[in-house]
Design a protein around this motif. Structure first.
Motif, PDB file in Angstrom:
ATOM      1  N   VAL A 229       0.854  -1.173  -0.075  1.00 31.90           N
ATOM      2  CA  VAL A 229       0.217   0.044  -0.020  1.00 31.90           C
ATOM      3  C   VAL A 229       0.838   1.286   0.143  1.00 31.90           C
ATOM      4  CG1 VAL A 229      -1.937  -0.989   1.135  1.00 31.90           C
ATOM      5  CG2 VAL A 229      -0.150  -0.091   2.638  1.00 31.90           C
TER       6      VAL A 229
ATOM      7  N   ASN B 134      -4.588  -3.563  -2.600  1.00 36.38           N
ATOM      8  CA  ASN B 134      -3.602  -2.512  -2.561  1.00 36.38           C
ATOM      9  C   ASN B 134      -3.893  -1.360  -1.983  1.00 36.38           C
ATOM     10  OD1 ASN B 134      -2.775  -4.374  -5.143  1.00 36.38           O
ATOM     11  ND2 ASN B 134      -1.219  -4.127  -3.591  1.00 36.38           N
ATOM     12  N   GLN B 135      -4.770  -1.151  -0.754  1.00 36.47           N
ATOM     13  CA  GLN B 135      -5.276  -0.024  -0.173  1.00 36.47           C
ATOM     14  C   GLN B 135      -5.657   0.069   1.149  1.00 36.47           C
ATOM     15  OE1 GLN B 135      -9.176   0.057  -2.715  1.00 36.47           O
ATOM     16  NE2 GLN B 135      -9.994   0.177  -0.545  1.00 36.47           N
TER      17      GLN B 135
END
Length: 367
Positions: A43, A136-137
């Motif tokens: 991230v 991916n956050q």
């Protein structure tokens, strides 16, 4: 000795099985002998990226598994090491650094956690019910179960949070202007959530395998320079008398790979066919790093790739091979269901050889 740092040793470590990029010490995902499973995603947050070499998120995955006998203990281990050593250094075997922070999914037989990080800061959420996915956050919002002691003070001192109202880790620490790759991550996260919702109450190992193979959602990636490199599905029975079963592909792109079962038992037979070679003058260990390249593919990977090239040339043979591989996978799943359902009681030696035998069977089909 981790990828870049040496840290203090633990008095005792647990047995682990890891799916990892061959050049580094840590792992993308894995499990330990106590049924703890951990996986990570990169991230990007408001905290600056650590150019200096520290712990990689993948090192923390392995450290959590080696030192945590439960998901909760793994969270505590990882958070403490993150605070002490920080995270940083390149996460890719290339001369140009590729750096990110990390989000982790952890589970054991009884509970699950999401641990998310921004630099040395972190927040963790215990998952009480249902399903949970990461991408991916940042995704831990206001439901924070545990956090870095200085987390909120850090947010206030940087002007990211006024101190009024409820505190949401994801809202406060996410970048206000997301890089384009984060937009794709949002779509993947939403798609994963929706696919899990569709199967709520009847999720099986096969359900997860199908979701990990889903290309339309972007969950399964086979191009763009980033390919889904390995996949893992674990079945963690609540009954401690039953073994946990971990399925690994050990090859890229799960839509064209076989999930093979692995069970922790004494006298486990090693599987050298999926162990990557080591190099005396490894470019990942020499300073400056990554100045040359080496072929790190293990034997199964090489044969798998050679078979795929053949498949692309001959569609009919490709379909036949894929069907054969699916049949092999089905046998493993049926064996697992029989084992967990109590209809078969295999000898410990059979379980010790299980993963090795499945890899051997797959390799024969590639000849």
């Amino acid at each position: 000795q981790c990828t870049y740092l040496e840290i203090e040793q633990a008095e005792r470590t647990h047995a682990v099985v890891l799916s990892r990029p061959a050049w580094l010490w840590g792992a993308e995902m894995g499990a330990n002998e106590h049924g703890v499973c951990v996986g990570n995603e990169g991230v990007w947050t408001r905290e600056p990226l650590g150019e200096e070499e520290a712990l990689l998120g993948m090192d923390l995955v392995r450290l959590g598994l080696e030192r945590g006998s439960s998901a909760r203990e793994a969270v505590e281990v990882m958070a403490a090491l993150l605070e002490r050593y920080g995270q940083g250094g390149s996460c890719k075997e290339e001369p140009v650094p590729f750096i990110y922070h990390n989000t982790f999914l952890l589970a054991d037989r009884n509970e699950a956690w999401v641990l998310e990080t921004a630099g040395r800061y972190w927040a963790a959420q215990r998952i009480q019910e249902g399903s949970r996915n990461i991408s991916n956050q940042l995704s831990v919002g206001k439901e924070i179960t545990a956090e870095h002691a200085g987390l909120r003070q850090r947010a206030r001192s940087q002007g990211w949070w006024s101190g009024d109202g409820e505190f949401s880790f994801a809202e406060v620490f996410s970048l206000p202007h997301q890089p384009s790759r984060m937009e794709a991550a949002k779509a993947r996260y939403r798609a994963g959530k929706e696919l899990l919702r569709q199967h709520a109450g009847r999720i099986t190992a096969e359900t997860f395998m199908a979701i990990l193979r889903d290309k339309a959602s972007g969950i399964c990636v086979d191009s763009e320079g980033f390919r889904t490199a390995g996949s893992m599905v674990s079945v963690l029975p609540r009954d401690p008398a039953l073994p946990c079963v971990h399925f690994f592909t050990a090859t890229p792109d799960p839509s064209r790979s076989v999930f093979k079962p692995f069970v922790f038992v004494p006298g486990l037979k090693p599987a050298p066919q999926v162990r990557s070679p080591t190099f005396r003058d490894d470019p990942a260990k020499q300073i400056p790093r990554f100045q040359s390249t080496v072929d790190r593919r293990h034997e199964l990977y090489r044969r798998h790739q050679a078979a795929l090239e053949l498949v692309e040339r001959d569609q009919e043979r490709g379909r036949e091979l894929l069907q054969t591989l699916r049949d092999l996978e089905k046998q493993g799943l049926e064996g697992m269901n029989a084992l967990l359902g109590g209809t078969v009681a295999p000898h410990p030696e059979e379980l010790a050889d299980l993963f090795f035998d499945c890899v051997e069977a797959e390799m024969k089909f590639y000849k």
